[in-house]
Write a protein that holds these residues in place. Structure first.
Motif, PDB file in Angstrom:
ATOM      1  N   SER A  93      53.301   0.925  47.623  1.00 55.40           N
ATOM      2  CA  SER A  93      54.017   1.672  46.746  1.00 55.40           C
ATOM      3  C   SER A  93      52.910   2.977  45.872  1.00 55.40           C
ATOM      4  N   GLY A  94      53.713   4.092  45.579  1.00 55.66           N
ATOM      5  CA  GLY A  94      52.732   5.111  44.886  1.00 55.66           C
ATOM      6  C   GLY A  94      53.390   6.339  45.008  1.00 55.66           C
ATOM      7  N   TRP A  95      52.913   7.320  44.814  1.00 54.02           N
ATOM      8  CA  TRP A  95      53.242   8.668  44.446  1.00 54.02           C
ATOM      9  C   TRP A  95      52.578   9.855  45.406  1.00 54.02           C
ATOM     10  N   GLN A  96      53.537  10.584  45.841  1.00 59.59           N
ATOM     11  CA  GLN A  96      53.146  11.904  46.235  1.00 59.59           C
ATOM     12  C   GLN A  96      53.541  13.077  45.395  1.00 59.59           C
ATOM     13  N   VAL A 113      62.414   5.435  53.833  1.00 57.55           N
ATOM     14  CA  VAL A 113      61.471   4.751  53.077  1.00 57.55           C
ATOM     15  C   VAL A 113      62.222   3.881  52.035  1.00 57.55           C
ATOM     16  N   LEU A 114      61.404   2.979  51.061  1.00 53.43           N
ATOM     17  CA  LEU A 114      62.236   2.270  50.036  1.00 53.43           C
ATOM     18  C   LEU A 114      62.127   2.705  48.773  1.00 53.43           C
ATOM     19  N   GLY A 115      63.213   2.689  48.052  1.00 50.47           N
ATOM     20  CA  GLY A 115      63.244   3.323  46.652  1.00 50.47           C
ATOM     21  C   GLY A 115      62.837   4.639  46.213  1.00 50.47           C
ATOM     22  N   PHE A 116      63.011   5.407  47.207  1.00 56.57           N
ATOM     23  CA  PHE A 116      62.630   6.975  46.981  1.00 56.57           C
ATOM     24  C   PHE A 116      63.305   7.504  45.632  1.00 56.57           C
ATOM     25  N   ARG A 117      62.616   8.047  44.993  1.00 58.36           N
ATOM     26  CA  ARG A 117      62.991   8.822  43.448  1.00 58.36           C
ATOM     27  C   ARG A 117      62.052   9.969  43.154  1.00 58.36           C
ATOM     28  N   ILE A 118      62.546  11.145  42.305  1.00 59.51           N
ATOM     29  CA  ILE A 118      61.691  11.931  41.801  1.00 59.51           C
ATOM     30  C   ILE A 118      60.947  11.308  40.603  1.00 59.51           C
ATOM     31  N   MET A 119      59.881  11.727  40.336  1.00 56.74           N
ATOM     32  CA  MET A 119      59.165  11.089  39.457  1.00 56.74           C
ATOM     33  C   MET A 119      59.393  11.637  37.923  1.00 56.74           C
ATOM     34  N   PHE A 136      57.793   6.268  45.861  1.00 56.71           N
ATOM     35  CA  PHE A 136      58.564   5.370  46.662  1.00 56.71           C
ATOM     36  C   PHE A 136      57.618   4.524  47.313  1.00 56.71           C
ATOM     37  N   THR A 137      58.256   3.541  48.169  1.00 53.92           N
ATOM     38  CA  THR A 137      57.324   2.447  48.734  1.00 53.92           C
ATOM     39  C   THR A 137      57.393   2.862  50.504  1.00 53.92           C
ATOM     40  N   THR A 138      56.209   2.962  50.881  1.00 56.26           N
ATOM     41  CA  THR A 138      56.239   3.037  52.387  1.00 56.26           C
ATOM     42  C   THR A 138      55.262   2.001  53.001  1.00 56.26           C
ATOM     43  N   ILE A 139      54.664   2.373  54.095  1.00 57.85           N
ATOM     44  CA  ILE A 139      53.925   0.874  54.992  1.00 57.85           C
ATOM     45  C   ILE A 139      52.407   1.577  55.232  1.00 57.85           C
ATOM     46  N   LYS A 140      51.514   0.562  54.865  1.00 56.85           N
ATOM     47  CA  LYS A 140      50.403   1.056  55.475  1.00 56.85           C
ATOM     48  C   LYS A 140      49.937   0.189  56.667  1.00 56.85           C
TER      49      LYS A 140
END
Length: 339
Positions: A93-96, A113-119, A136-140
């Motif tokens: 999880s993190g930020w772009q 992706v999971l939980g995408f939202r505007i900061m 949002f949450t993605t995958i590494k």
């Protein structure tokens, strides 16, 4: 389909993904993977391995969505299974963040992706030089673990692996019915495709266990990706550059840019440095080269291409592998006499 032989050329994330898809979905086909270099010596091994997809105007959006969704869903299942530690796959999880508000605030993959939202404005306070952000949450996916895990999965499905250099696809036509080219940058020679260009990437692995969230600048050049073993920070994107040396100037630039986003990195220790050449191309090539089938000894062998993923190899590998599988299935229709 007894007696039908398929060979996959390339032992990176695209090659092994494609080989696994074919072996598991066509269990009566003999599948062999050939590679000159295997993990930990492939370009994929050094990849940051986090799932992000940039919009490609030359590829239909629905196709891009299909590739991304297939890869995301595949890796998400692994991340939520008992195989996650061995496979090196984890949710992240993190930020772009963006210095300017992008034209497309909700990209085509935002619902995949999971939980995408505007900061929120409050969240953006920590990034004063940026005006817009997405959380949002993605995958590494850490390929130094994932590739050996994929190889084990491939062998369990009956696949065979051989380490060798392939200089000409025609050399394989006497032994196989379908050739699947996943040679990445090697396709400059194997597919005579000079549009494939090296895109040099340099990254650092750092010891910073206190970091739990990724940070990615929207330009794709500056990023901080916490993983299972260290934090990957980067990077460079130098087209047409064949230099495989770690450059001190690039290291200093990476540290300066990443520390401006995450000041605590100034206290982190550098564990390793890495340089790799991404197989850059305007669009990934996933198609059957019907017009130039390899011919030898009076028989025709179809070539299926799956290469040119640039910096999104991990992101699209499973999706394009599934598409390549479909092309292989169609090509085998010409072998009905053997089925």
């Amino acid at each position: 389909m007894g007696g039908v032989r398929v060979v996959v050329v390339g032992a990176g994330v695209v090659g092994f993904s494609t080989a696994v898809c074919i072996a598991e979905n066509l269990p009566h086909v003999s599948v062999t993977l050939l590679g000159e270099k295997f993990s930990p010596e492939t370009t994929s091994d050094g990849a940051a391995g986090i799932l992000f997809a940039n919009h490609n105007p030359d590829v239909p959006v629905e196709q891009q969505r299909r590739w991304f969704k297939s890869s995301f869903d595949h890796l998400r299942l692994i991340a939520q299974s008992e195989d996650a530690p061995e496979a090196g796959v984890m949710l992240s999880s993190g930020w772009q963040i963006f210095r300017d508000v992008p034209e497309d605030k909700t990209p085509y993959w935002s619902d995949l992706v999971l939980g995408f939202r505007i900061m929120t404005e409050r969240e953006m306070v920590r990034f004063p030089e940026h005006r817009f952000g997405q959380a949002f949450t993605t995958i590494k996916c850490e390929c130094s673990r994932y590739l050996p895990w994929l190889e084990k999965r491939f062998r369990r499905a009956g696949g065979q692996v051989d380490q060798c250099r392939v200089d000409n696809l025609q050399d394989l036509s006497g032994s196989f019915d379908v050739i699947v080219n996943c040679s990445g940058l090697g396709s400059r020679s194997l597919a005579a495709d000079v549009s494939v260009q090296p895109v040099r990437g340099q990254v650092l692995k750092m010891e910073a266990p206190w970091l739990q969230h990724f940070i990615r600048d929207g330009d794709g050049l500056t990023y901080i990706y916490p993983g299972m073993q260290g934090v990957t920070v980067g990077g460079t994107r130098q087209g047409g550059d064949w230099n495989l040396r770690v450059e001190d100037n690039d290291t200093r630039g990476i540290l300066k840019r990443c520390s401006s986003l995450e000041p605590s990195l100034t206290r982190a220790r550098i564990l390793s440095s890495w340089v790799g050449l991404r197989p850059g191309r305007r669009t990934p090539r996933v198609e059957v080269e019907r017009e130039v089938e390899v011919k030898k000894g009076g028989r025709s062998v179809t070539v299926v291409h799956n290469y040119g993923h640039g910096g999104v190899g991990v992101t699209l590998a499973w999706g394009t592998a599934m598409e390549a599988l479909g092309l292989v299935k169609k090509s085998l229709q010409g072998h009905r006499a053997k089925l």
